[in-house]
Design a protein around this motif. Structure first.
Motif, PDB file in Angstrom:
ATOM      1  N   ARG A 136       0.833  -1.207   0.000  1.00  0.00           N
ATOM      2  CA  ARG A 136       0.000   0.000   0.000  1.00  0.00           C
ATOM      3  C   ARG A 136       0.868   1.257   0.000  1.00  0.00           C
ATOM      4  O   ARG A 136       0.541   2.250  -0.648  1.00  0.00           O
ATOM      5  CB  ARG A 136      -0.942  -0.006   1.210  1.00  0.00           C
ATOM      6  CG  ARG A 136      -2.032  -1.053   1.106  1.00  0.00           C
ATOM      7  CD  ARG A 136      -3.201  -0.756   2.043  1.00  0.00           C
ATOM      8  NE  ARG A 136      -2.835  -0.863   3.449  1.00  0.00           N
ATOM      9  CZ  ARG A 136      -2.846  -1.999   4.143  1.00  0.00           C
ATOM     10  NH1 ARG A 136      -3.169  -3.141   3.538  1.00  0.00           N
ATOM     11  NH2 ARG A 136      -2.533  -2.013   5.411  1.00  0.00           N
TER      12      ARG A 136
ATOM     13  N   ASP B 165       2.010   1.771  -3.547  1.00  0.00           N
ATOM     14  CA  ASP B 165       0.923   2.220  -4.411  1.00  0.00           C
ATOM     15  C   ASP B 165       0.544   3.670  -4.128  1.00  0.00           C
ATOM     16  O   ASP B 165       0.210   4.435  -5.052  1.00  0.00           O
ATOM     17  CB  ASP B 165      -0.290   1.309  -4.238  1.00  0.00           C
ATOM     18  CG  ASP B 165      -0.002  -0.128  -4.689  1.00  0.00           C
ATOM     19  OD1 ASP B 165       1.038  -0.337  -5.345  1.00  0.00           O
ATOM     20  OD2 ASP B 165      -0.802  -1.022  -4.361  1.00  0.00           O
ATOM     21  N   ARG B 166       0.601   4.081  -2.865  1.00  0.00           N
ATOM     22  CA  ARG B 166       0.297   5.472  -2.539  1.00  0.00           C
ATOM     23  C   ARG B 166       1.330   6.411  -3.145  1.00  0.00           C
ATOM     24  O   ARG B 166       0.990   7.517  -3.583  1.00  0.00           O
ATOM     25  CB  ARG B 166       0.226   5.644  -1.020  1.00  0.00           C
ATOM     26  CG  ARG B 166      -0.986   4.965  -0.408  1.00  0.00           C
ATOM     27  CD  ARG B 166      -1.023   5.061   1.110  1.00  0.00           C
ATOM     28  NE  ARG B 166      -2.109   4.241   1.639  1.00  0.00           N
ATOM     29  CZ  ARG B 166      -2.517   4.232   2.901  1.00  0.00           C
ATOM     30  NH1 ARG B 166      -1.904   5.013   3.795  1.00  0.00           N
ATOM     31  NH2 ARG B 166      -3.504   3.443   3.288  1.00  0.00           N
TER      32      ARG B 166
ATOM     33  N   ILE C  64       3.092   5.801  -5.961  1.00  0.00           N
ATOM     34  CA  ILE C  64       2.898   5.800  -7.407  1.00  0.00           C
ATOM     35  C   ILE C  64       1.714   6.658  -7.817  1.00  0.00           C
ATOM     36  O   ILE C  64       1.754   7.344  -8.854  1.00  0.00           O
ATOM     37  CB  ILE C  64       2.717   4.354  -7.920  1.00  0.00           C
ATOM     38  CG1 ILE C  64       4.055   3.600  -7.816  1.00  0.00           C
ATOM     39  CG2 ILE C  64       2.204   4.325  -9.354  1.00  0.00           C
ATOM     40  CD1 ILE C  64       3.959   2.132  -8.147  1.00  0.00           C
ATOM     41  N   HIS C  65       0.670   6.680  -7.004  1.00  0.00           N
ATOM     42  CA  HIS C  65      -0.537   7.438  -7.348  1.00  0.00           C
ATOM     43  C   HIS C  65      -0.487   8.896  -6.880  1.00  0.00           C
ATOM     44  O   HIS C  65      -1.424   9.652  -7.116  1.00  0.00           O
ATOM     45  CB  HIS C  65      -1.770   6.752  -6.750  1.00  0.00           C
ATOM     46  CG  HIS C  65      -2.133   5.465  -7.443  1.00  0.00           C
ATOM     47  ND1 HIS C  65      -2.800   5.430  -8.648  1.00  0.00           N
ATOM     48  CD2 HIS C  65      -1.891   4.182  -7.111  1.00  0.00           C
ATOM     49  CE1 HIS C  65      -2.976   4.170  -9.016  1.00  0.00           C
ATOM     50  NE2 HIS C  65      -2.427   3.395  -8.096  1.00  0.00           N
ATOM     51  N   SER C  66       0.596   9.293  -6.254  1.00  0.00           N
ATOM     52  CA  SER C  66       0.667  10.656  -5.710  1.00  0.00           C
ATOM     53  C   SER C  66       1.003  11.689  -6.786  1.00  0.00           C
ATOM     54  O   SER C  66       1.666  11.397  -7.780  1.00  0.00           O
ATOM     55  CB  SER C  66       1.716  10.731  -4.595  1.00  0.00           C
ATOM     56  OG  SER C  66       3.028  10.594  -5.124  1.00  0.00           O
TER      57      SER C  66
ATOM     58  N   GLU D 157       1.242  16.479   0.713  1.00  0.00           N
ATOM     59  CA  GLU D 157       0.445  15.668  -0.218  1.00  0.00           C
ATOM     60  C   GLU D 157      -0.672  15.014   0.584  1.00  0.00           C
ATOM     61  O   GLU D 157      -0.443  14.039   1.312  1.00  0.00           O
ATOM     62  CB  GLU D 157       1.318  14.615  -0.877  1.00  0.00           C
ATOM     63  CG  GLU D 157       0.558  13.644  -1.758  1.00  0.00           C
ATOM     64  CD  GLU D 157       0.460  14.084  -3.212  1.00  0.00           C
ATOM     65  OE1 GLU D 157      -0.291  13.438  -3.965  1.00  0.00           O
ATOM     66  OE2 GLU D 157       1.135  15.045  -3.588  1.00  0.00           O
TER      67      GLU D 157
ATOM     68  N   TYR E  20      -6.397  12.392   1.303  1.00  0.00           N
ATOM     69  CA  TYR E  20      -7.392  11.693   2.119  1.00  0.00           C
ATOM     70  C   TYR E  20      -8.223  12.667   2.943  1.00  0.00           C
ATOM     71  O   TYR E  20      -7.733  13.721   3.363  1.00  0.00           O
ATOM     72  CB  TYR E  20      -6.705  10.676   3.034  1.00  0.00           C
ATOM     73  CG  TYR E  20      -5.930   9.631   2.262  1.00  0.00           C
ATOM     74  CD1 TYR E  20      -6.587   8.594   1.609  1.00  0.00           C
ATOM     75  CD2 TYR E  20      -4.541   9.696   2.181  1.00  0.00           C
ATOM     76  CE1 TYR E  20      -5.877   7.637   0.887  1.00  0.00           C
ATOM     77  CE2 TYR E  20      -3.826   8.742   1.455  1.00  0.00           C
ATOM     78  CZ  TYR E  20      -4.505   7.722   0.810  1.00  0.00           C
ATOM     79  OH  TYR E  20      -3.805   6.785   0.089  1.00  0.00           O
TER      80      TYR E  20
ATOM     81  N   ARG F 121       4.283  12.107  -9.718  1.00  0.00           N
ATOM     82  CA  ARG F 121       4.108  12.470 -11.124  1.00  0.00           C
ATOM     83  C   ARG F 121       4.936  13.692 -11.497  1.00  0.00           C
ATOM     84  O   ARG F 121       5.424  13.816 -12.624  1.00  0.00           O
ATOM     85  CB  ARG F 121       2.633  12.725 -11.434  1.00  0.00           C
ATOM     86  CG  ARG F 121       1.762  11.486 -11.304  1.00  0.00           C
ATOM     87  CD  ARG F 121       0.445  11.651 -12.023  1.00  0.00           C
ATOM     88  NE  ARG F 121      -0.426  12.647 -11.445  1.00  0.00           N
ATOM     89  CZ  ARG F 121      -1.268  12.408 -10.437  1.00  0.00           C
ATOM     90  NH1 ARG F 121      -1.287  11.216  -9.863  1.00  0.00           N
ATOM     91  NH2 ARG F 121      -2.059  13.359  -9.985  1.00  0.00           N
TER      92      ARG F 121
END
Length: 390
Positions: free
Chosen positions: A36, A39-40, A42-44, A139, A142, A48
């Motif tokens: 997790r 994945d957090r 990579i999706h942040s 960042e 949530y 990017r």
């Protein structure tokens, strides 16, 4: 113990948890705590943005030069190889590799130097501590808490992957007070592997980019005995191959030699110290994921060569000076007239110091190279010259 996992590896089932806790029932999919984390990252948004942040060359025009994003992916590939060979947690290692440069400002170390100077009266700027600040506070996707709420092992590894921290910066000190990371001990083996994988990646991939840009040439590289030996071996194996392919073979070979050396040396260090848990790794009193003495000396000589021939090349230094000037002028402009900042940053600007200065630095440090260039053009009516040298 999970099959394939060494006793000294970090175990997601035994994580020390997250700063804000977690609702396991709301977890999406059958993932471990460290999966997790990965994945957090990579999706942040912060991850990017790395696609437009300097690695070696500032705002490069060429499509084939590395940037922070591609560098981080290459570090992760090397890290996973080493972690798998040593029986470590690959997911934690990969997550640490992917996240290690998220705190870098635009224009790399030139931008960091400018922010350090601008923040001299507010505690200074450090990209490593800023990585933690981005992930724990800035960042915030949530609804229930600030930050990405990463695991303790992930944050600990990012904070001290280069070793214990006895004098934390203001940013790290504040974050450690909120979620103690045991800063005075060593980090996990996964974090140590991520750190040395970073060294391996930029030691060798910067050679590739330096050759491509014309800042380095083969004759200069062959002044290094370790490189010369490999090159002669490649010439014997592939006598008719084009030189550009032989150069790529050289870089691959260098990486392979370093990776194999780290694996063998780390295994020997583990056996010598007798560590049998992640906690014993932290109190071993020295790093365990290391080069051998011979490879360490070769790597030191290579780094010295790269600083002399590439990083401190006159043209590189001139470009860095111009980049520092851009960041310094952006900082001064926003400090003088905060109305020039985007609304979300302007409305949350603290009135008191040092929070005010730190807030402006948070905004600038998150910029990509091109966003900083565009912001400068908007503020001063002209695009800064001389920021691209490749």
């Amino acid at each position: 113990m999970i099959e394939g996992r060494a006793a000294y590896a970090s175990n997601p089932a035994n994580t020390r948890g997250r700063e804000f806790g977690t609702d396991e029932k709301a977890s999406r999919g059958p993932r471990s705590a460290f999966q997790r984390d990965r994945d957090r990252i990579i999706h942040s948004i912060a991850f990017r943005r790395l696609r437009h942040k300097t690695q070696v060359f500032i705002a490069p025009d060429g499509d084939h030069y590395r940037v922070r994003l591609t560098h981080s992916l290459e570090v992760a590939q090397i890290g996973r190889v080493i972690a798998r060979a040593l029986g470590l947690d690959e997911d934690l290692t990969e997550a640490l590799c992917l996240a290690h440069d998220i705190g870098h400002p635009p224009f790399g170390h030139a931008g960091e130097d400018a922010l350090e100077e601008a923040m001299a009266g507010a505690g200074g700027f450090d990209h490593n501590a800023n990585t933690l600040r981005v992930l724990m506070r800035l960042e915030s996707p949530y609804c229930g808490h600030e930050g990405l709420n990463l695991s303790w092992e992930m944050l600990e590894g990012l904070a001290k992957h280069n070793g214990p921290i006895l004098k934390p910066t203001w940013a790290l000190e504040d974050l450690d007070a909120a979620f103690p990371l045991d800063l005075t001990t060593f980090a996990s083996l996964e974090a140590q592997v991520a750190a040395i994988s970073d060294d391996i990646a930029y030691d060798n991939h910067d050679i590739d980019d330096g050759l491509r840009a014309g800042f380095l040439c083969l004759d200069q590289l062959l002044e290094l005995p370790s490189v010369s030996d490999q090159w002669r071996a490649i010439e014997q194996r592939f006598p008719t191959a084009p030189q550009d392919r032989m150069l790529r073979e050289l870089v691959r070979g260098q990486i392979g030699h370093m990776v194999n050396d780290v694996i063998a040396t780390t295994r020997a260090n583990i056996a010598q110290t007798g560590v049998s848990s992640a906690e014993e790794v932290r109190v071993a009193g020295r790093p365990l994921a290391t080069f051998s003495a011979a490879m360490g000396e070769q790597e030191r000589v290579l780094k010295q060569f790269m600083y002399q021939r590439l990083y401190l090349h006159d043209e590189q230094r001139q470009t860095a000076d111009r980049a520092r000037d851009v960041i310094a002028k952006l900082f001064a402009a926003y400090a003088n007239d905060p109305s020039e900042m985007p609304e979300s940053w302007r409305l949350t600007l603290p009135k008191a110091e040092p929070a005010r200065t730190r807030h402006i630095a948070d905004f600038i440090s998150g910029m990509t190279d091109r966003y900083a260039i565009d912001s400068y053009a908007k503020l001063f009516g002209q695009t800064p010259d001389g920021l691209r040298n490749v």
